[in-house]
Design a protein around this motif. Structure first.
Motif, PDB file in Angstrom:
ATOM      1  N   THR A   1     -11.449   4.832   4.471  1.00  0.00           N
ATOM      2  CA  THR A   1     -10.222   4.995   3.692  1.00  0.00           C
ATOM      3  C   THR A   1     -10.346   4.310   2.335  1.00  0.00           C
ATOM      4  O   THR A   1      -9.869   4.811   1.311  1.00  0.00           O
TER       5      THR A   1
ATOM      6  N   GLY B   1      -4.710   4.317  -8.264  1.00  0.00           N
ATOM      7  CA  GLY B   1      -4.548   5.758  -8.016  1.00  0.00           C
ATOM      8  C   GLY B   1      -3.156   6.235  -8.374  1.00  0.00           C
ATOM      9  O   GLY B   1      -2.831   7.409  -8.200  1.00  0.00           O
TER      10      GLY B   1
ATOM     11  N   GLY C   1       0.201   9.723   1.265  1.00  0.00           N
ATOM     12  CA  GLY C   1      -1.185  10.172   1.084  1.00  0.00           C
ATOM     13  C   GLY C   1      -1.243  11.683   0.974  1.00  0.00           C
ATOM     14  O   GLY C   1      -1.991  12.242   0.158  1.00  0.00           O
TER      15      GLY C   1
ATOM     16  N   THR D   1       2.888   5.866   4.986  1.00  0.00           N
ATOM     17  CA  THR D   1       1.691   5.875   4.149  1.00  0.00           C
ATOM     18  C   THR D   1       0.989   7.220   4.228  1.00  0.00           C
ATOM     19  O   THR D   1       0.476   7.736   3.228  1.00  0.00           O
TER      20      THR D   1
ATOM     21  N   THR E   1      -8.044  -1.828  -0.327  1.00  0.00           N
ATOM     22  CA  THR E   1      -7.367  -0.538  -0.283  1.00  0.00           C
ATOM     23  C   THR E   1      -6.127  -0.539  -1.177  1.00  0.00           C
ATOM     24  O   THR E   1      -5.818   0.448  -1.854  1.00  0.00           O
TER      25      THR E   1
ATOM     26  N   GLY F   1      -6.533  10.867   2.165  1.00  0.00           N
ATOM     27  CA  GLY F   1      -7.214  10.113   1.104  1.00  0.00           C
ATOM     28  C   GLY F   1      -8.360  10.911   0.509  1.00  0.00           C
ATOM     29  O   GLY F   1      -8.588  10.920  -0.705  1.00  0.00           O
TER      30      GLY F   1
ATOM     31  N   GLY G   1      -9.989   5.980  -1.257  1.00  0.00           N
ATOM     32  CA  GLY G   1      -9.038   5.415  -2.214  1.00  0.00           C
ATOM     33  C   GLY G   1      -9.693   5.146  -3.554  1.00  0.00           C
ATOM     34  O   GLY G   1      -9.109   5.389  -4.623  1.00  0.00           O
TER      35      GLY G   1
ATOM     36  N   GLY H   1      -5.383   1.826  -4.282  1.00  0.00           N
ATOM     37  CA  GLY H   1      -4.120   2.566  -4.325  1.00  0.00           C
ATOM     38  C   GLY H   1      -3.401   2.358  -5.641  1.00  0.00           C
ATOM     39  O   GLY H   1      -2.831   3.305  -6.208  1.00  0.00           O
TER      40      GLY H   1
ATOM     41  N   GLY I   1       0.915   4.138  -2.716  1.00  0.00           N
ATOM     42  CA  GLY I   1       0.735   5.522  -2.267  1.00  0.00           C
ATOM     43  C   GLY I   1       1.822   6.419  -2.828  1.00  0.00           C
ATOM     44  O   GLY I   1       1.573   7.568  -3.238  1.00  0.00           O
TER      45      GLY I   1
ATOM     46  N   THR J   1       0.825  -1.193   0.000  1.00  0.00           N
ATOM     47  CA  THR J   1       0.000   0.000   0.000  1.00  0.00           C
ATOM     48  C   THR J   1       0.869   1.257   0.000  1.00  0.00           C
ATOM     49  O   THR J   1       0.555   2.251  -0.666  1.00  0.00           O
TER      50      THR J   1
END
Lengths: 319, 319, 319, 319, 319
Positions: free
Chosen positions: E272, C279, B276, B272, C272, D276, E276, C276, A276, A272
């Motif tokens: 979250t 994203g 973010g 993270t 998630t 987020g 996301g 991510g 990110g 993750t």
């Protein structure tokens, strides 16, 4: 209710005789049973039989422990019957004289009725009658103690069941069963251990010393109570072991749950983070422009997770 | 099946003799063995031998505890044999008279057969024969008690194995083994402790007092049972210690698992968050425009994680 | 305060008599009660009664255990009264002579007052008066021991309440109640067990041996104390069982909590991560251009979470 | 190997004499030591000394518990020596006659050699020689029991070490040490408690009753064994306390770890959510256009985390 | 240092007399105190007093348990003094003869000095002097035992403190206090229980049987030791209860911590994920174009979190 039976010298049994006639010379001995006696009926213990006030007080007040008292001309016993449903105790009081047995109890008891009927209904072993009230008392005590066995057996059966069934049920249900068994064993012990101690004291008292026949009978009851007390102790230890094994089972499962959580967290958190990082909006991030940057990162993620799972495997977390 | 043997005055052994001839004057003493006796055969205890009804009742009903009763002319013993596979108990009843030994058991027992055959097959020490039925009874009891040793040894061997092997197996498997051992020790104790108490009572009874020879024999059996009972108690304590050490091992492992989880979470969560933050889409975020902003953030993340790992190291979490 | 009563030979009771007249020949026997005695009054134990210095020291210093000492011409008893509110103990000292009973206590006690008034107020059973001081002492001890019962009953009632109410309260509150009960049971045992031992020693001493009547009275008190001590032991075991069951309940709940946490984490972390990944800002990510890529990913997430929940169901985590 | 020594009437010691001469009239008494005896040598117990078959059987078979048997003309003792390295037991068998002491052991023992040499090498207290074999037996037993002390001291020293060192080592290492100590204490108890019981039985037997001098010697050994047994019991309780304190220490540390995890999670999860939210790609998100939106959000995050840390501080989580 | 005092027949006390004069006929009896005696001084036990070698050995070697040995013409007692600071024991050895008391101890003891000075300084109760050395020995033992009380009181006070203060301190600190108390109670028991057993043995020995006066004195000390031993047992059980209550408190707190963690994780993870999802960069995501999509998603998040908190409330997690 007061009921009386007289046994004639030629071993005939007459039931339903009036209280006044029990001293009658035609009867070898007699048995008077106070069954759910009213207050007036209870007064006969004093007025008719002239028992000692301490003994009468013990009859009327509940919450005695099993005991024997030796009075002039009679022995007074407090015994405990056991209700197989609730495991509550019911007191039975016996006055054992030379020619009369008086039993007193607050509730109708099947065990007493059985002995009463068996005496009223069939011819008896003549030799045993020599000490009539004594033998009848033995029969009552024996009937009461025999009643304990099914109660203990029921617990042992459930315990065996529990040991076999093992992990089919949830730990919480098994635990409740164990604690229920333990509390029933405590209740049983509360009755059986004092009865055992009582029998022991009777066997070792000077009142019975030297008389071979009665000793044999009471020793038999004492043996049964010893056996019962030992079964209860062993069962308590078995339930303690079961409880400990469930607790350790629970703790093992907790370990398993925590391992799952930790593995999941450890594997996914770094991935993750990587996702990110490449989701950041910096103006100059050279990797983003690479033609196969995206697939390189996916590959990196795959390699990373495979490596972490191997690391966990190596540390033996999935054993 | 009923089988009988007679020992003549000149120490010859005749087996397979009919029940009626056991009182014959040519036999010094005899042994009658009721082996898996049918109901009719069992009636011979009353019809032929005239034993006391309480003793006969004890023979026919199972679930007695080991005991000795002294009757006119004979002694009555209830003993327990142990099945080495299941650790279940099998009752053996002995009537020891002056000239006859009667044994009664519901299932064929190797131990009894061995004593029977050894008596039938070989010449005996003549001195011992003076109290024939007594010595034969001693041989039976000794054979029964000798059977307990392999059962206890088997438990001790597994226990030693368990102590050595230690951490090779998973805790759950070890735990199950410990609880299995504990339950077998309980079963063994249920047989051995009452037998020990029985031997103690026999040794201290007036019936044996003063007779040197039989005392020595029974004292020997009593010593074996004392040793066995002590071994079982020590083994129970060792299993309890093992169980506690496994539980604490489990708890240590849980600590380790939780530490891993906490370290991972603590290291990755802030990283993270940083990723973010720079993934936010605000119109005006000056750092995003910096030429080396991206590398500065990567460097910050690296420093942060190194610092956190040092902090954990300093607090001794990886010890 | 010192108060004295004299009982004349024809069983009349005179209270409020001066200390000097208690040896008067018109009184069969007398009772002197030192109630919250001042230092000067306490000196009368030495000056007037000439009791042994060790006994007087025991009176004045608190923190004795219940005991009996046999001195020339009198017996000295230290007894414990129990305050039903605080469960603290209060010492009562008795000197039992042939013609005089002296009681000494530091605080006014309802139990002593009750016996005093019952003696002063009503005609007595004449036969009992033969050993006057002795019977009065019995009445005092009986009154003290009767006071223990409501204290133990109160604990038992709360314990029953606790067993029934079960899971309605939070575990923390239940635990505190259990530990409070245990500490009260310890306090009760501190008083009752030494009193029981004292009665046992009195019953088995040579001073009472052979006297039938007093034995019966003290045996009655001893029976009550035996019963009380047994109730306390059983109650301690029941509280221990309750405590263990709460601990195991707690541990079960912890398991449930951890399962919830693990399921949530396991289900959401992969989702998630997927979000991510898509994203990320890579220049070339072919899926992003697909017309229904977004819905495909949503569908994938749905399928993934359903599959994971099934996996947990299959492993029995929601049982 | 068999070796023999004879002590002449004028207290001279001759070693290495042949077995046949030990009955010689010139010797007051003699000692025969069977040291790692071969099978043929062991047969001398029967052929030469004519000891009772039960006693000889006890010599040859290991796994006896310490005991004393009284035979016609001699006493037979089974004793346990302790190997200070492994804490294993070694059996020593003594036959104590009026004029001869026979010792039998399967392995060479330093303690026996020491007593042998001290007897062979130096002039003895003449008074003690009156009961020669008896005093030599005392010396052997004393030497064996003296050997127990260093074993127990070693455990106590490690225990003291463990109590002091406390938290320097990891809990897992400390736990292993505690369980190792407990298992060694169990082994020591297995030897010492039966030896204590043996000495007690010897002291209370009729065979020694009334003889002042030997009583004093055996009472001395008994005192040592009592002290050792008490030390072992106290040490077992201390290790149990240590174990419980380590378990509670572990549980406290677990609490600390979980608190860290929870604080980290609680602080960072909301911040990550905020980041987020502002990373979402909605077409119309007014905050994104604000000039200082980015800094406002950073400020919000800072305030939020400070507030949460204060909340934890207030609930006392960092105490 | 050796010091001696002689008491003349008319009850005058002379201190500082030389050792040689203690047998002088002008003294009724005398007391010799070996206080931190040097090796040469210690030899006087043998040379001057001719005590038994076993008793002298017991004096010189430490680590005896309290005991009494009866030798010809004197009694030998080993007693334990208690250092109130460290709770270590100090041995005091007494030889009680008819006309001389010899005390031997390795360190100067305040208790001995006090008795010495009280004897030297003031006139004594003449009656008590009849058995002079005996009464002096009683005074020494009484002084030693009186010293135990403040040690036990100190523990009880801390225990009461601990029970009251409850949750103000951190569990870790409380735990350490409990384990410290338990270890001090163990140390106290190591001294007090053997002393109690010693007094019991003295009271029941034939040497004191029938002598009323000394019995009363030693019975008094025995009562004190009984009381102390009971206090220690009850205190050990109270500390065990406290320890268990802290452990359960800890486990409750752990539950609370885990609930917090689980609630936080459960509430924030789905939010979250939603953030996301809408941060993904798919070319076609219709919701992103909606005018109020952003606010709709914020609203959805709000509703979701409220619903989850309600769900937790309903399952009773915040109770």
């Amino acid at each position: 209710m007061i009921r009386a039976m007289g046994i004639t010298h030629d071993h005939k049994v007459e039931t339903g005789i009036p209280l006044e006639s029990i001293g009658d010379s035609k009867y070898g001995w007699s048995w008077v049973d106070f069954n759910e006696a009213s207050a007036e009926e209870a007064e006969q213990l004093d007025h008719f039989f002239h028992f000692h006030p301490l003994a009468i007080e013990d009859c009327l007040h509940v919450l005695q422990r099993p005991k024997v008292d030796y009075y002039e001309g009679y022995e007074f016993l407090v015994l405990h019957a056991l209700d197989p449903e609730t495991l509550n105790t019911e007191e039975v009081n016996l006055f054992i004289g030379d020619k009369v047995l008086v039993s007193f109890h607050h509730r109708r008891l099947k065990e007493i009725d059985d002995v009463w009927n068996s005496l009223a209904g069939r011819a008896q072993n003549r030799k045993a009658w020599a000490r009539g009230p004594f033998v009848a008392a033995y029969m009552v005590i024996d009937a009461l103690v025999d009643q304990y066995f099914p109660c203990v057996y029921a617990v042992e059966d459930e315990l065996d069941e529990l040991e076999k069934q093992g992990s089919r049920e949830s730990v919480e249900v098994l635990m409740n069963q164990v604690f229920d068994l333990r509390s029933r064993l405590l209740k049983l012990r509360r009755t059986i251990v004092p009865m055992r101690d009582l029998m022991y004291r009777i066997l070792n008292s000077q009142h019975i010393q030297g008389e071979k026949e009665p000793r044999a009978y009471f020793a038999d009851i004492h043996d049964h109570l010893l056996k019962l007390a030992e079964m209860i102790e062993t069962d308590r230890e078995m339930t303690a072991d079961l409880r400990d094994s469930y607790i350790s089972l629970n703790s093992n499962r907790m370990n398993g749950i925590m391992k799952t959580l930790t593995v999941i967290t450890t594997v996914f958190m770094p991935l993750t983070l990587i996702a990110g990082i490449y989701g950041m909006n910096f103006a100059y991030m050279p990797e983003l422009e690479w033609r196969y940057g995206y697939f390189a990162v996916l590959g990196l993620m795959g390699l990373l997770s495979i490596w972490m799972i191997f690391a966990f495997l190596k540390r033996g977390w999935f054993k």
